[in-house]
Design a protein around this motif. Structure first.
Motif: not given
Length: 330
Positions: A208-212, A219-227, A229-234
Motif C-alpha cells: 500500500q501507499v498513502a498519498p495526500a 474542500l467541498p464534499l463533492d470535490v473531496l470525493m473527486q480528488r 477517486r483520482d488519487l486512488v486511480g493514479r
C-alpha cells in the motif's frame, strides 16, 4: 545557471530510479512542472521542479538509481521567464527517448521491495515513536440520512459515499486539534497550518501507499470525493505526484470494505497520528429509555505520546463524531 536536484520522495525514501524524462534540452520549465518519472520502493512518482528557466542539460541516465539531493537537470534561469534558443548540441545519445524509456518493472520484485520498504518504515516507527491508542464508535445515523436525501436529487455518478463524509470530518477535526496534524522532526513537533490528508491505498499486486489529498479540510464534499477517486486511480497506476507522497500531515486507513471492524495503525513518520476506520455495522442503541438500531463505524487513533495525550486524542475522536451529527455543515 542552477541544478534541479532530486527532491524528497516521502518518508524513509532516500533513493529513486529514473524511469522517464518528461523534458529535454531547450524546453522551458516553470514552478510545478513535472520533469521526470522516478520509481521508488513505494511507488512511481512524477517529480516536479520549483525553478523557472530553460533546460540546458540532463545529468542522469534513464535506469540510474540516485540518492535524494542528486543534481538531475541543469537549468539556465531567465530574467523574464522566456525560453531562450535551444542549445546547438543534441542530447546525449545514452539518454533514451520517452518511448525508449518505458521500461516495464516486474511484479512488481516490486511487491517484495515494497514489503521491505513498508516493513523498514513501520519498524522504525514502532521503535522511535511512543504510540498510544484510543477508539470510539461513530454514530452515522444523521450522516447517512442526510446523504440519502442529497443523493436522491443526483445522478448515480455524482452521488456521495460515506467515505467522503468520514474523511471530511476527520480533516476538520485535525484542523481543530493541531496536536495530531503535523511533523515531529529533530526532536521538535511542527504543527501544520494545512491538513493534507494521507489516504492509505491498497495496490493491486500487494502492499500500500498513502498519498495526500491536499487541503482536505477546505474542500467541498463533492470535490473531496473527486480528488479521492483520482488519487486512488493514479496510485494504483503508479502515477502519483511527488508532493502527494512527501507531505501528508495525518493519514487515514479505511479497511471497512475488507470487512475489518477496527484497525489500529502504525504512524507514518514524521507524522504524529494515524486514524483507522472499520466497516459500517448496525448495532443496538439505547436512547431516552428506548432501544433501537443505528449504523456505526469503529474509529481508532494511533498517536505520538511525545506530542499529545489521551485528553487531546479523545477530543479529536469526539470532534469527528460531533461533526458527523451535522453533515450539512461538512
Amino acid at each position: 545557471m542552477g541544478d534541479f536536484r532530486l527532491p524528497s520522495l516521502g518518508a524513509d525514501l532516500e533513493h529513486g530510479k529514473l524511469v522517464e524524462w518528461l523534458i529535454g534540452p531547450g524546453d522551458h520549465v516553470s514552478p510545478g512542472d513535472s520533469v521526470a518519472v522516478v520509481e521508488t520502493a513505494m511507488t512511481t512518482l512524477d517529480v516536479e521542479t520549483q525553478q523557472e528557466g530553460q533546460v540546458t542539460e540532463l545529468l542522469v541516465d534513464i535506469g540510474t538509481t540516485v540518492p535524494v539531493g542528486t543534481p538531475m537537470v541543469r537549468i539556465m534561469e531567465t530574467e523574464d521567464g522566456a525560453a531562450q534558443p535551444a542549445p546547438v548540441s543534441d542530447p546525449p545519445s545514452d539518454l533514451p527517448s520517452k518511448a525508449q524509456s518505458e521500461v516495464p518493472s516486474e511484479a512488481q520484485d516490486r511487491v517484495s521491495t515494497l514489503r521491505r520498504a513498508i516493513g523498514s518504515l513501520m519498524s522504525r516507527s514502532k521503535k522511535s515513536i511512543p504510540h498510544y491508542y484510543l477508539s470510539t464508535t461513530l454514530d452515522l445515523r444523521a450522516a447517512l440520512e442526510w446523504m440519502q436525501q442529497v443523493n436522491q436529487q443526483r445522478p448515480v455518478a455524482s452521488r456521495l459515499v460515506p467515505s467522503a463524509l468520514l474523511l471530511k470530518a476527520t480533516a476538520l477535526a485535525a484542523r481543530e486539534v493541531p496536536e495530531v496534524n503535523g511533523f515531529f522532526t529533530d526532536g521538535i513537533f511542527r504543527p501544520s497550518s494545512s491538513v493534507h490528508l494521507g489516504v492509505a491505498v491498497a495496490l493491486r499486486h500487494g502492499g500500500q501507499v498513502a498519498p495526500a489529498i491536499h487541503d482536505a479540510d477546505t474542500l467541498p464534499l463533492d470535490v473531496l470525493m473527486q480528488r479521492l477517486r483520482d488519487l486512488v486511480g493514479r496510485a494504483r497506476a503508479g502515477r502519483l505526484q511527488r508532493a502527494e507522497m512527501a507531505d501528508p500531515t495525518i493519514t487515514v486507513m479505511n479497511l471497512g470494505d475488507l470487512g475489518v471492524e477496527a484497525v489500529f495503525g502504525v504512524i507514518y513518520p514524521p507524522q504524529v497520528a494515524m486514524v483507522g476506520l472499520g466497516r459500517m455495522v448496525e448495532q443496538p442503541w439505547a436512547h431516552d429509555g428506548l432501544l433501537g438500531v443505528r449504523p456505526a463505524v469503529a474509529a481508532t487513533l494511533s498517536a505520538d505520546h511525545r506530542v499529545s495525550d489521551g485528553l487531546r486524542g479523545g477530543r479529536f475522536l469526539g470532534r469527528i463524531d460531533e461533526l458527523l451529527q451535522k453533515p450539512e455543515e461538512l
